[in-house]
Scaffold this motif. Structure first.
Motif, PDB file in Angstrom:
ATOM      1  N   LEU A  11     -63.282 -29.656 -23.303  1.00 30.34           N
ATOM      2  CA  LEU A  11     -62.085 -30.456 -23.083  1.00 30.34           C
ATOM      3  C   LEU A  11     -61.970 -30.846 -21.610  1.00 30.34           C
ATOM      4  O   LEU A  11     -62.189 -30.027 -20.721  1.00 30.34           O
ATOM      5  CB  LEU A  11     -60.842 -29.672 -23.502  1.00 30.34           C
ATOM      6  CG  LEU A  11     -60.780 -29.240 -24.965  1.00 30.34           C
ATOM      7  CD1 LEU A  11     -59.621 -28.290 -25.194  1.00 30.34           C
ATOM      8  CD2 LEU A  11     -60.666 -30.449 -25.879  1.00 30.34           C
ATOM      9  N   SER A 108     -57.800 -34.654 -29.423  1.00 39.10           N
ATOM     10  CA  SER A 108     -59.136 -35.227 -29.536  1.00 39.10           C
ATOM     11  C   SER A 108     -59.032 -36.570 -30.241  1.00 39.10           C
ATOM     12  O   SER A 108     -58.442 -36.676 -31.320  1.00 39.10           O
ATOM     13  CB  SER A 108     -60.050 -34.280 -30.326  1.00 39.10           C
ATOM     14  OG  SER A 108     -61.345 -34.834 -30.451  1.00 39.10           O
ATOM     15  N   ARG A 113     -61.306 -36.092 -25.315  1.00 36.12           N
ATOM     16  CA  ARG A 113     -61.053 -34.688 -25.636  1.00 36.12           C
ATOM     17  C   ARG A 113     -60.345 -34.096 -24.418  1.00 36.12           C
ATOM     18  O   ARG A 113     -60.956 -33.809 -23.396  1.00 36.12           O
ATOM     19  CB  ARG A 113     -62.364 -33.950 -25.913  1.00 36.12           C
ATOM     20  CG  ARG A 113     -63.199 -34.585 -27.025  1.00 36.12           C
ATOM     21  CD  ARG A 113     -64.387 -33.712 -27.398  1.00 36.12           C
ATOM     22  NE  ARG A 113     -65.167 -33.306 -26.236  1.00 36.12           N
ATOM     23  CZ  ARG A 113     -66.157 -34.022 -25.698  1.00 36.12           C
ATOM     24  NH1 ARG A 113     -66.485 -35.196 -26.224  1.00 36.12           N
ATOM     25  NH2 ARG A 113     -66.819 -33.579 -24.642  1.00 36.12           N
TER      26      ARG A 113
END
Length: 276
Positions: A11, A108, A113
């Motif tokens: 992420l 996401s 993300r």
């Protein structure tokens, strides 16, 4: 070795995106190879970090309905006491509102993300507010020009972009319903001296622009070829970089650099907090 840039579980945060812009190699060392700051940070840096972390902890306790728990043996007790007192005076808790301190939200959407870590989210009916605490604003007599520059910098920062975008994309997880753009806002606030540093009201136009910005930044990271890294393009970032050894065979003496008047004010404190 698997390139974590393409892993579904990797992420991007405001910190990692900012780090890549400052230096792609630093991004690689920190986020792809998971190398962290060593224990050579100077004493003054550690003190400031400890005070900032303690304030965030006390604020979290306050909004959770727990006694902040400050004691006189805590580093910077008097200053911390004034900070938390200022916060409690200016944020009187309302039973009709929902408070989410130190809240983490992930999303996401294609290559987007993203993860955002909020100091505080306040939900008041159809209104949602993001609050971010700033405890390391340089102590000086600010002019209107300085304050305006700081406000613009915060409004355009990657933190603002990531926090507002992620919140809007994940708003149903918090409220179980859609919230109008104009009912979402973000505030940067310092406790002492009490001051609203910036206030941002969201809009659909901003959301589309933020999405474009984030896609462009992440696409650049995904396409970056580290075999073509040119350190001369990022030399400015070497001054305070913990990975200076890899590029220039030099270690940063943070204890010595603390002796320079402006060093502590130039450090990216949020980045340090995430890295140690």
């Amino acid at each position: 070795m698997k390139d974590l840039r393409f892993a579904d579980y990797f992420l991007f945060t405001q910190h990692s995106l900012t780090t890549f812009e400052k230096c792609p190699l630093k991004f690689k060392k920190r986020y792809l190879e998971n190398l962290k700051w060593d224990n050579y940070l100077g004493e003054e840096i550690r003190k400031r970090l400890e005070m900032g972390n303690n304030f965030h902890l006390m604020a979290y306790r306050y909004f959770q309905g727990i006694d902040p728990g400050i004691t006189e043996d805590v580093e910077g007790y008097e200053e911390l006491d004034s900070w938390i007192t200022s916060l409690m005076r200016n944020f009187k808790k309302d039973e009709k509102k929902r408070y989410l301190p130190e809240y983490k939200l992930r999303m996401s959407k294609g290559i987007l993300r993203l993860e955002a870590n909020y100091d505080l989210i306040i939900i008041d009916g159809d209104n949602v507010e993001i609050w971010d605490w700033k405890t390391r604003v340089k102590d000086r007599e600010n002019t209107k020009r300085d304050e305006n520059f700081q406000r613009i910098r915060l409004e355009r920062s990657l933190q603002t972009v990531v926090y507002l975008y992620v919140l809007k994309e994940g708003i149903k997880l918090l409220t179980q319903k859609e919230i109008p753009w104009e009912n979402i806002s973000m505030y940067y606030w310092q406790p002492e001296p009490k001051k609203m540093l910036a206030e941002i009201n969201y809009s659909d136009k901003m959301h589309l622009d933020f999405e474009r910005q984030l896609k462009d930044k992440i696409q650049r990271i995904l396409e970056y070829d580290y075999s073509n890294f040119d350190k001369t393009l990022y030399k400015k970032s070497c001054t305070y970089c913990e990975f200076n050894w890899f590029c220039n065979n030099e270690k940063i003496d943070y204890k010595k650099m603390e002796e320079h008047e402006d060093f502590l004010d130039e450090l990216a404190w949020d980045d340090i907090e995430e890295l140690i």
